[in-house]
Design an enzyme around this catalytic site. Structure first.
Site, PDB file in Angstrom:
ATOM      1  CG  PHE A  68      43.844  52.505  42.404  1.00  0.00           C
ATOM      2  CD1 PHE A  68      43.826  52.911  43.252  1.00  0.00           C
ATOM      3  CD2 PHE A  68      43.126  51.040  42.441  1.00  0.00           C
ATOM      4  CE1 PHE A  68      42.026  53.284  43.735  1.00  0.00           C
ATOM      5  CE2 PHE A  68      41.567  50.815  42.633  1.00  0.00           C
ATOM      6  CZ  PHE A  68      41.368  51.933  43.730  1.00  0.00           C
ATOM      7  CG  ASP A 176      45.526  44.596  45.038  1.00  0.00           C
ATOM      8  OD1 ASP A 176      43.877  44.391  45.282  1.00  0.00           O
ATOM      9  OD2 ASP A 176      45.868  44.820  43.235  1.00  0.00           O
TER      10      ASP A 176
END
Length: 570
Positions: A68, A176
């Site tokens: 990302f 994450d």
């Protein structure tokens, strides 16, 4: 590579050699270094350090992945031949998180944490150089056709757990943790796992002092239910993410709810999942269910997880040795019956005895034993007060709770936030030793509105610049000239070597414990009375309000700002 030499690449002197020069060398009082002040020799050392940063042209590169926020390359230094991984930031609004990640990795030292090697400059931006991990990530390994016995799987789970235990011990949690961010290393000793990607890492909140509620960040399929509901959360959110990774390891399936059964309240569907685990060790499955508990208080710590996995590994190894001992007489008898003593070659010799990878359907299997080793579901103790199993009698369809909420976009997004002031400060103002003061408002422009907001990214990395309306929006948050704003936005603290310091009781509570890696790299604590360079941002803001600010020293590279007195006067 020796960790003390990780910043010695491409002609860099070891950090120990640069320490004295940075602390003042021959200028002023060598025993006292104040926050926000720098001697002329220290300033020259900083300029020298920046001038010796490696350039992208110094490497040959091969793209090995993208995500990302960044693209990852395997690079080889042209002069030394050293092989590393280069993580290049591709999103301008993520620059602050990248700088925070580099600072954090530079403070960590553990075999199961990705090792930071240095910094590379390209087109005015800093990019991280890390150790190169040769076998991709965990998601890719599980999706391959390679045979992975339970001893290997439990070992990988153990590696991730001890890496996270170390991180939590340092007062930081990942936020994450996914199978994509667990890298796989393969050598003569087999497989091992390394935890990576600390761009969203955050200081563990202290419930006793009522810490600020953290933003919603992470990858939805792995995010804890309390995070998805925008409730207060802590390091136990990492444990839930780890539990989802264990489900991937056990069943060798994706975390996508189309494969991994979930409940409407974002929990794990224990009953449905236990039909997918084949001959998984019952204690390993029980640990997985404990980690996926909807109640954060009932989830184990990573220290407890590590101890449990050690016991499981020890038992599996003993069972494997016992099985080999039983097979030896049989194999010896077969060899004696063969003329000439030649070993029999059969299809059975090429097929693993047990492949713990059953699938719901045969087409998902990767070997013959995957198809025929299915076992009836075992009874596992589920102590989840919020678990709501599907009604099998009414044939309730599979649930994808991530499709029910529009903001989650089916789970194909990633949420991120600007770094908070409680983890690692990214502002480093060096004051010139001259007369005159400058107000804080004149020197620094706001990065964002006072309230912290979470943001989401689209699922496809190739779609970033088209689908993200906020890309580059920070440049428009202020009416100041763009050059000045860009230099003030991403000023970085502690590009020079990190050092321990004699912290007060308050600052010691705020700062992250990083004594071990620094001592390992040859650093020594500062003498008493010196001010820390890496205190929490909230403490530093108080200091800035109490004393007048001098003209900042300006030196701009890759969004890092130091402003000289001469430029200010000119």
């Amino acid at each position: 590579m020796d960790r003390s030499k990780r910043n010695s690449i491409a002609g860099f002197p070891p950090r120990v050699e640069r320490l004295e020069e940075f602390e003042g060398g021959g200028g002023g009082d060598g025993n006292t270094v104040q926050v926000g002040r720098v001697s002329s020799s220290s300033y020259r050392a900083i300029i020298s350090a920046f001038s010796r940063l490696t350039s992208l042209d110094d490497f040959t590169r091969e793209k090995i992945g993208s995500g990302f926020f960044s693209e990852v390359f395997k690079v080889r230094h042209r002069a030394s031949g050293q092989v590393m991984a280069l993580k290049m930031n591709t999103l301008s609004s993520n620059r602050a998180n990248l700088l925070k990640e580099m600072q954090l990795m530079n403070r960590l030292s553990h075999p199961n944490i990705l090792r930071f090697m240095g910094v590379c400059v390209h087109q005015g931006q800093l990019h991280a150089l890390t150790e190169y991990i040769n076998s991709g990530n965990l998601e890719q390994l599980l999706d391959s056709n390679l045979y992975l016995p339970w001893t290997v799987r439990v070992k990988l789970a153990y590696d991730i757990a001890v890496g996270l235990s170390y991180l939590h011990f340092k007062g930081i949690f990942h936020r994450d943790l996914t199978s994509k961010n667990c890298l796989i290393k393969r050598d003569e000793n087999g497989y091992s796992a390394v935890v990576a990607d600390f761009g969203l890492a955050e200081k563990i909140p202290d419930a006793s002092i009522g810490s600020e509620k953290l933003a919603v960040v992470g990858s939805p399929f792995w995010m804890a239910p309390e995070v998805l509901r925008d409730e207060p959360y802590n390091e136990k959110a990492d444990v839930f993410s780890y539990g989802i990774i264990l489900c991937e390891i056990i069943a060798r399936i994706q975390a996508d709810p189309d494969y991994l059964p979930r409940t409407e309240n974002f929990g794990l569907d224990y009953d449905a999942f236990q039909h997918m685990v084949g001959d998984c060790p019952s204690d390993f499955l029980q640990l997985t269910f404990n980690c996926c508990n909807m109640d954060p208080k009932l989830r184990p710590s990573f220290e407890e997880i590590g101890k449990t996995l050690e016991e499981i590994m020890s038992r599996l190894q003993e069972e494997e040795l016992e099985r080999d001992r039983k097979l030896q007489p049989t194999a010896k008898g077969l060899l004696e019956k063969v003329p000439g003593g030649k070993r029999l070659s059969s299809l059975d010799d090429k097929i693993p005895h047990k492949s713990p990878r059953p699938r719901r359907t045969i087409w998902l299997s990767r070997s013959q034993s995957d198809i025929f080793s299915r076992k009836p579901p075992r009874t596992v103790n589920v102590l989840d007060p919020y678990y709501q199993p599907r009604d099998g009698a009414t044939h309730t369809p599979k649930v994808n709770p991530f499709s029910a909420r529009q903001d989650l976009k089916g789970g194909k997004v990633k949420f991120f936030d600007l770094p908070s002031k409680s983890v690692i400060s990214l502002v480093f103002d060096l004051d010139a030793p001259g007369p005159g003061t400058v107000s804080l408002a004149d020197c620094q422009e706001p990065l964002a509105p006072s309230s912290r907001r979470w943001r989401s990214l689209p699922g496809s990395p190739e779609f970033l610049h088209q689908a993200c309306p906020f890309v580059g929006c920070e440049e428009s948050l202020s009416d100041g000239p763009p050059p000045r704003l860009s230099s003030l936005k991403y000023r970085v603290r502690e590009i020079p070597p990190f050092r321990t310091s004699a912290l007060s009781a308050t600052s010691a509570h705020e700062a992250m414990d990083c004594s071990n890696p620094q001592e390992e790299n040859g650093f020594v604590p500062r003498p008493k009375g010196t001010s820390p360079c890496s205190g929490a941002a909230s403490e530093e803001m108080e200091v800035e309000e109490e004393r007048p600010r001098r003209a900042p020293v300006h030196f701009s590279i890759s969004g890092i700002s130091l402003q000289t007195q001469g430029e200010q006067d000119g």
